[in-house]
Design an enzyme around this catalytic site. Structure first.
Site, PDB file in Angstrom:
ATOM      1  N   ASP A   1      10.393   3.618  -0.005  1.00 29.65           N
ATOM      2  CA  ASP A   1       9.646   4.795   0.464  1.00 29.65           C
ATOM      3  C   ASP A   1      10.466   6.074   0.305  1.00 29.65           C
ATOM      4  O   ASP A   1      11.693   6.041   0.393  1.00 29.65           O
ATOM      5  CB  ASP A   1       9.263   4.583   1.936  1.00 29.65           C
TER       6      ASP A   1
ATOM      7  N   SER B   1       0.517  -0.239  -2.291  1.00 26.00           N
ATOM      8  CA  SER B   1      -0.184  -0.963  -1.224  1.00 26.00           C
ATOM      9  C   SER B   1      -1.695  -0.885  -1.401  1.00 26.00           C
ATOM     10  O   SER B   1      -2.214  -0.036  -2.142  1.00 26.00           O
ATOM     11  CB  SER B   1       0.204  -0.377   0.140  1.00 26.00           C
TER      12      SER B   1
ATOM     13  N   ASN C   1      -2.703   2.530  -0.765  1.00 25.04           N
ATOM     14  CA  ASN C   1      -2.267   3.622  -1.639  1.00 25.04           C
ATOM     15  C   ASN C   1      -3.369   4.121  -2.581  1.00 25.04           C
ATOM     16  O   ASN C   1      -3.237   5.187  -3.190  1.00 25.04           O
ATOM     17  CB  ASN C   1      -1.020   3.223  -2.449  1.00 25.04           C
TER      18      ASN C   1
HETATM   19  C1  IPE Z   1       4.428   1.822   1.846  1.00 24.78           C
HETATM   20  O1  IPE Z   1       4.705   3.181   1.804  1.00 24.78           O
HETATM   21  C2  IPE Z   1       3.955   1.369   0.506  1.00 24.78           C
HETATM   22  C3  IPE Z   1       4.947   1.368  -0.570  1.00 24.78           C
HETATM   23  C4  IPE Z   1       6.203   1.665  -0.464  1.00 24.78           C
HETATM   24  C5  IPE Z   1       4.439   0.958  -1.844  1.00 24.78           C
HETATM   25  P1  IPE Z   1       3.662   4.287   2.239  1.00 24.78           P
HETATM   26  O2  IPE Z   1       4.316   5.593   2.022  1.00 24.78           O
HETATM   27  O3  IPE Z   1       2.360   4.068   1.544  1.00 24.78           O
HETATM   28  O4  IPE Z   1       3.454   3.975   3.787  1.00 24.78           O
HETATM   29  P2  IPE Z   1       2.962   4.893   4.977  1.00 24.78           P
HETATM   30  O5  IPE Z   1       1.632   5.468   4.552  1.00 24.78           O
HETATM   31  O6  IPE Z   1       3.985   5.956   5.167  1.00 24.78           O
HETATM   32  O7  IPE Z   1       2.879   3.985   6.153  1.00 24.78           O
HETATM   33  C1  IPE Z   2       6.906   5.385  -2.032  1.00 30.90           C
HETATM   34  O1  IPE Z   2       7.113   6.758  -1.970  1.00 30.90           O
HETATM   35  C2  IPE Z   2       6.211   4.979  -3.311  1.00 30.90           C
HETATM   36  C3  IPE Z   2       4.812   4.554  -3.143  1.00 30.90           C
HETATM   37  C4  IPE Z   2       4.189   4.410  -1.993  1.00 30.90           C
HETATM   38  C5  IPE Z   2       4.092   4.297  -4.355  1.00 30.90           C
HETATM   39  P1  IPE Z   2       6.034   7.734  -1.369  1.00 30.90           P
HETATM   40  O2  IPE Z   2       5.166   8.237  -2.473  1.00 30.90           O
HETATM   41  O3  IPE Z   2       5.309   7.099  -0.242  1.00 30.90           O
HETATM   42  O4  IPE Z   2       6.961   8.898  -0.845  1.00 30.90           O
HETATM   43  P2  IPE Z   2       6.755   9.779   0.462  1.00 30.90           P
HETATM   44  O5  IPE Z   2       6.594   8.839   1.609  1.00 30.90           O
HETATM   45  O6  IPE Z   2       5.525  10.596   0.211  1.00 30.90           O
HETATM   46  O7  IPE Z   2       7.998  10.594   0.537  1.00 30.90           O
HETATM   47 MG    MG Z   3       5.638   7.049   1.763  1.00 30.79          MG
END
Ligand code: IPE
Ligand code: IPE
Ligand code: MG
Length: 237
Positions: free
Chosen positions: A14, A59, A62
């Site tokens: 993340d 996810s 996502n």
């Molecule tokens: C979890 O991260 C999913 C992945 C790392 C692929 P998210 O960024 O989607 O999770 P939330 O929304 O902060 O809980």
């Molecule tokens: C994790 O990074 C990657 C995926 C969930 C695909 P994020 O895209 O969630 O990054 P933040 O949480 O917005 O910084």
């Molecule tokens: Mg994230």
């Protein structure tokens, strides 16, 4: 070298978006940089002889993100697989996927299946990439598959056989989540029952060998009990 190593490490990668925002870059640049961090994590797992690594890449939730970002992520995965297939084979990296397969763009899915097929006999490390993966979704799919297969009575062992991770894969010993968030976000719900949790403020694109090592050192100091007593608490008489 940490004194006690996990057999299975799971990672919620993340913070790609925040990494990019801090640099005034578009979010997708963070994802591109995140791929390099994933690559480093695979190399480190291999170096330490950790047999299983499970990476959360996308996810079931996502899909709510802007269409352009979702499309970019699906293409990034496809390109990554295409560019690295030969190296996976050379370096003994077996790549497998967990999650739903019915909503992935066809061209990405084709590469996922090809890489799974062609790295089937690789045995230095097995990397599970979670794509369109949600823990609840996985459990519901498993239950439906079990019913279709004619199961009429569930036990933990019966249901486990129908989950996405093959039955021989041990539950994760260690879960790492980067970027300061302290939640599970629907990852590996079934398997995390007794997993040790490790959270770090480091954003995923900055996660390197040294940071991985810190998590492994921390893990090696954990006292696992699984509801029983720790080894040094057991009565000896
Ligand atoms: C979890 O991260 C999913 C992945 C790392 C692929 P998210 O960024 O989607 O999770 P939330 O929304 O902060 O809980
Ligand atoms: C994790 O990074 C990657 C995926 C969930 C695909 P994020 O895209 O969630 O990054 P933040 O949480 O917005 O910084
Ligand atoms: Mg994230």
């Amino acid at each position: 070298m940490p004194s006690k190593l996990p057999r299975h490490v799971a990672v919620i990668m993340d913070g790609n978006g925040r990494w990019a925002r801090r640099r005034g870059l578009p979010r997708i640049r963070g994802h591109a940089e995140g791929v390099k961090a994933a690559e480093r994590a695979i190399e480190t797992a291999k170096e330490f002889g950790i047999p299983y690594l499970t990476l959360y890449a996308f996810s079931t939730e996502n899909w709510k993100r802007p269409k352009e970002e979702v499309e970019f992520l699906m293409e990034l995965l496809r390109e990554y697989l295409r560019e690295n297939l030969e190296r996976f084979k050379r370096e003994g990296i077996r790549v497998r996927f967990i999650g739903r397969r019915d909503r992935i763009p066809r061209r990405t899915l084709e590469w996922m299946e090809r890489v799974e097929r062609e790295t089937e006999n690789c045995n230095a490390v097995t990397v599970f990439v979670a794509v369109d993966y949600g823990g609840r979704d996985e459990i519901v799919r498993a239950a439906n598959r079990a019913l279709e297969a004619g199961e009429r009575f569930f036990t933990e062992e019966v249901l486990r056989r129908y989950l996405d991770l093959p039955p021989e894969v041990p539950d994760p010993d260690l879960l790492i989540r980067t970027a300061g968030e302290r939640r599970i976000s629907n990852f590996l719900l079934w398997y995390l029952a007794y997993t040790e949790l490790y959270f770090t403020e480091v954003l995923w694109p900055d996660f390197d060998r040294e940071e991985f090592l810190k998590a492994l050192e921390d893990y090696s100091r954990r006292k696992r009990k699984f509801g029983g007593l720790a080894e040094d608490e057991e009565e000896t008489d």
